[in-house]
Design an enzyme around this catalytic site. Structure first.
Site, PDB file in Angstrom:
ATOM      1  N   VAL A  95      -5.211  -3.458   0.632  1.00  0.00           N
ATOM      2  CA  VAL A  95      -6.339  -2.624   1.485  1.00  0.00           C
ATOM      3  C   VAL A  95      -7.297  -3.523   2.026  1.00  0.00           C
ATOM      4  CG1 VAL A  95      -8.260  -1.335   1.374  1.00  0.00           C
ATOM      5  CG2 VAL A  95      -6.447  -1.130  -0.392  1.00  0.00           C
ATOM      6  N   LYS A 151       0.562  -1.230  -0.129  1.00  0.00           N
ATOM      7  CA  LYS A 151       0.141   0.007  -0.051  1.00  0.00           C
ATOM      8  C   LYS A 151       1.011   1.215   0.185  1.00  0.00           C
ATOM      9  CE  LYS A 151       0.011  -1.734   4.420  1.00  0.00           C
ATOM     10  NZ  LYS A 151      -0.056  -3.111   4.919  1.00  0.00           N
ATOM     11  N   ILE A 170      -9.964  -8.960   3.243  1.00  0.00           N
ATOM     12  CA  ILE A 170     -11.415  -8.577   2.925  1.00  0.00           C
ATOM     13  C   ILE A 170     -11.259  -8.290   1.364  1.00  0.00           C
ATOM     14  CG2 ILE A 170     -13.187  -6.959   3.077  1.00  0.00           C
ATOM     15  CD1 ILE A 170     -12.082  -6.454   6.123  1.00  0.00           C
ATOM     16  N   GLU A 193       4.665  -2.305  13.207  1.00  0.00           N
ATOM     17  CA  GLU A 193       5.438  -2.077  12.009  1.00  0.00           C
ATOM     18  C   GLU A 193       6.974  -1.812  12.712  1.00  0.00           C
ATOM     19  OE1 GLU A 193       5.106  -1.887   8.423  1.00  0.00           O
ATOM     20  OE2 GLU A 193       2.663  -1.973   8.525  1.00  0.00           O
ATOM     21  N   ASP A 210      -0.370   4.003   8.063  1.00  0.00           N
ATOM     22  CA  ASP A 210      -0.693   2.894   7.139  1.00  0.00           C
ATOM     23  C   ASP A 210      -1.976   2.923   6.594  1.00  0.00           C
ATOM     24  OD1 ASP A 210      -0.116  -0.169   6.889  1.00  0.00           O
ATOM     25  OD2 ASP A 210      -2.065   0.122   8.079  1.00  0.00           O
ATOM     26  N   GLU A 262      -5.449  -6.060  -4.211  1.00  0.00           N
ATOM     27  CA  GLU A 262      -6.441  -6.401  -3.151  1.00  0.00           C
ATOM     28  C   GLU A 262      -5.868  -6.745  -1.891  1.00  0.00           C
ATOM     29  OE1 GLU A 262      -9.709  -6.276  -1.969  1.00  0.00           O
ATOM     30  OE2 GLU A 262     -10.421  -7.359  -3.916  1.00  0.00           O
ATOM     31  N   LYS A 314      -4.047   3.000   3.066  1.00  0.00           N
ATOM     32  CA  LYS A 314      -5.196   2.048   2.160  1.00  0.00           C
ATOM     33  C   LYS A 314      -6.242   2.959   1.951  1.00  0.00           C
ATOM     34  CE  LYS A 314      -3.638  -1.355   5.690  1.00  0.00           C
ATOM     35  NZ  LYS A 314      -3.917  -1.779   6.940  1.00  0.00           N
ATOM     36  N   GLY A 361      -6.410  -6.286   4.010  1.00  0.00           N
ATOM     37  CA  GLY A 361      -5.797  -7.616   4.109  1.00  0.00           C
ATOM     38  C   GLY A 361      -6.692  -8.500   3.467  1.00  0.00           C
TER      39      GLY A 361
END
Ligand SMILES: NC(=O)c1ccc[n+]([C@@H]2O[C@H](COP(=O)([O-])OP(=O)(O)OC[C@H]3O[C@@H](n4cnc5c(N)ncnc54)[C@H](OP(=O)(O)O)[C@@H]3O)[C@@H](O)[C@H]2O)c1
Length: 427
Positions: A134, A107, A138, A192, A203, A131, A207, A136
């Site tokens: 953003v 991201k 989902i 992180e 982070d 995919e 996203k 994880g």
């Protein structure tokens, strides 16, 4: 038999190893579903010797990610190294320049360089699929670009950093202060390497940048996001909010308005009884609103080996089946430059402050609020020990600018001690 789709996997950490495991474990199922084998031909990581918990001996090895991307027997680069620049970007550019599509979970790279990379991809009839970048596991990008493709999207919002949600939930459940829960999350390996990426909201804002671009057909605009982290949320705020029927979440919201594109990532109060208010622990939730469909709520694991590799494989399987979608859901030349909204839509605010315990202190604060045009809906004072009194207000709907005027006027009252905390209440 149709030719296999040949993957080059760059990065064999949490996500990369997870992808290798799925490709190996589910080879038969993937082939049946795609109508062709999905095969890994070569891999790269920093260390060749590290045990990844999965056999790698069948695959070619490259020390250099760019060399991996350039191999003739690699059709798709699966970039799972991370980092906005450096080897991830170099390998992505090398693959795109050769007309190869890139699947990535990165991201940071796309939020900062997405437009230039998408242009590079399209120049070679390639695309970038992200995919996994953003929320994880989902499938939010697929929801937007496929299932909701007939909708004008009116708003997207969500809790998209599991670590922050874990910290806020744990503070409330265990009654522990922020610093203690932060240290606990760090010890559990949830943060992180640079923790400000998580707790500073960066982070999650990366996203939101990608989500907003695909939802509204705008160029990714990370710099247009108002970002505030969770560092100043205290256990008192969480308790007071719960007392009034709210939970505090690091919430991302993006919506086109008459004033421009509103994009913000900040701790907000949401009703405890709402799906967002009920979201506990490291889980993510994304809420999508479309003119035809109404509201859709997606909930699931936002990180971790299995969920993130699952999202990567969703993209890989689309490519194996010959399904392509432009990087940000529409041709890059048709993306519009968003005009950032100068201010967020008016909302009620939660305001906590400490007042000197003197007669008339409350009246002085109420006057400062009133003079700035902020009207008070509710007010509470908690038990305290003199000489200071913790007080909280819930305002009626107001603009952030009016609230900031009031905050700026507080020092002159001579009764507000310390920095007040102001949090938006999201309906
Ligand atoms: N972890 C998650 O739950 C999650 C969720 C969503 C998105 N993501 C994204 O997925 C990506 C990967 O995350 P991760 O958690 O899997 O990271 P990770 O565990 O730190 O793995 C990174 C991998 O990249 C390799 N690598 C780093 N620099 C390299 C270089 N110069 N050349 C070759 N290989 C290099 C590392 O090699 P060594 O192992 O040899 O050091 C390691 O295998 C990131 O963009 C991250 O933001 C992760």
């Amino acid at each position: 038999m149709t030719a296999p789709l040949r993957l080059g996997i760059a990065g064999l950490g949490t996500v990369g190893a997870g992808v290798v495991k799925i490709v190996r474990r589910q080879a038969g199922m993937l082939q049946t579903r795609a109508g062709r084998p999905v095969a890994i031909t070569a891999v790269t990581a920093r260390s060749r010797d590290k045990d990844r918990g999965v056999p790698l001996g069948d695959y070619g090895w490259e020390d250099d990610p760019v060399a991996l991307a350039s191999r003739d027997d690699v059709d798709i680069l699966v970039e799972l190294m991370g980092g906005a620049d450096g080897p991830a970007k170099a390998a992505t550019e090398a693959a795109l320049d050769l007309g190869k599509t890139v699947v990535t979970a990165n991201k940071a790279m796309l939020a900062l360089h997405g437009q230039a990379l998408a242009e590079r991809a399209e120049a070679q009839n390639a695309t970038i699929r992200f995919e996994a970048a953003v929320a994880g596991g989902i499938p939010v990008m697929k929801s937007l670009t496929e299932g909701l493709a007939g909708n004008q999207i009116t708003r997207v919002m969500g809790v998209m950093n599991g670590t922050c949600n874990y910290i806020l939930t744990r503070m409330g459940d265990a009654g522990l202060p922020y610093d203690e829960v932060f240290a606990e999350a760090n010890a559990l390996g949830y943060l992180e390497a640079d923790p400000t990426l998580d707790v500073g909201g960066i982070d999650a804002a990366h996203k939101l940048t990608l989500l907003a671009s695909v939802a509204f057909g705008t160029t990714p605009d990370f710099t247009g996001i108002e970002i505030e982290g969770i560092e100043r949320v205290s256990i008192d705020d969480i308790r007071h909010a719960a007392d009034m029927g709210f939970a505090i979440k690091l919430l991302g919201v993006a919506q086109p308005t008459a004033r421009g594109l509103e994009q913000r990532m900040s701790p907000c109060l949401v009703p405890l009884a709402s799906p967002l208010g009920q979201l506990d622990g490291a889980t993510n939730m994304v809420v999508l609103e479309g003119d035809a469909v109404g509201q859709i709520v997606l909930r699931g694991a936002g990180a971790g080996e299995g969920p993130t590799a699952s999202a990567v494989m969703g993209d890989v399987m689309d490519l194996a089946r010959g399904l392509t979608v432009p990087t940000f859901g529409q041709p890059v030349s048709s993306l519009t430059q968003p005009k950032p909204a100068q201010a967020a839509a008016p909302a009620p605010y939660y305001l906590r402050m400490t007042l000197s315990d003197k007669p008339g202190a409350m009246a002085k604060v109420a006057t400062a609020l009133g003079e700035a045009g902020v009207s008070i809906d509710r007010m509470r004072q908690y038990q305290h020990e003199a000489p200071e009194a913790p007080v909280l207000f819930v305002t009626h709907k107001t603009t952030r600018a009016a609230l900031d005027d009031a905050l700026a006027a507080f020092p002159a009252t001579g009764v507000v001690t310390g920095d007040p905390v102001a949090l938006r209440i999201e309906s």
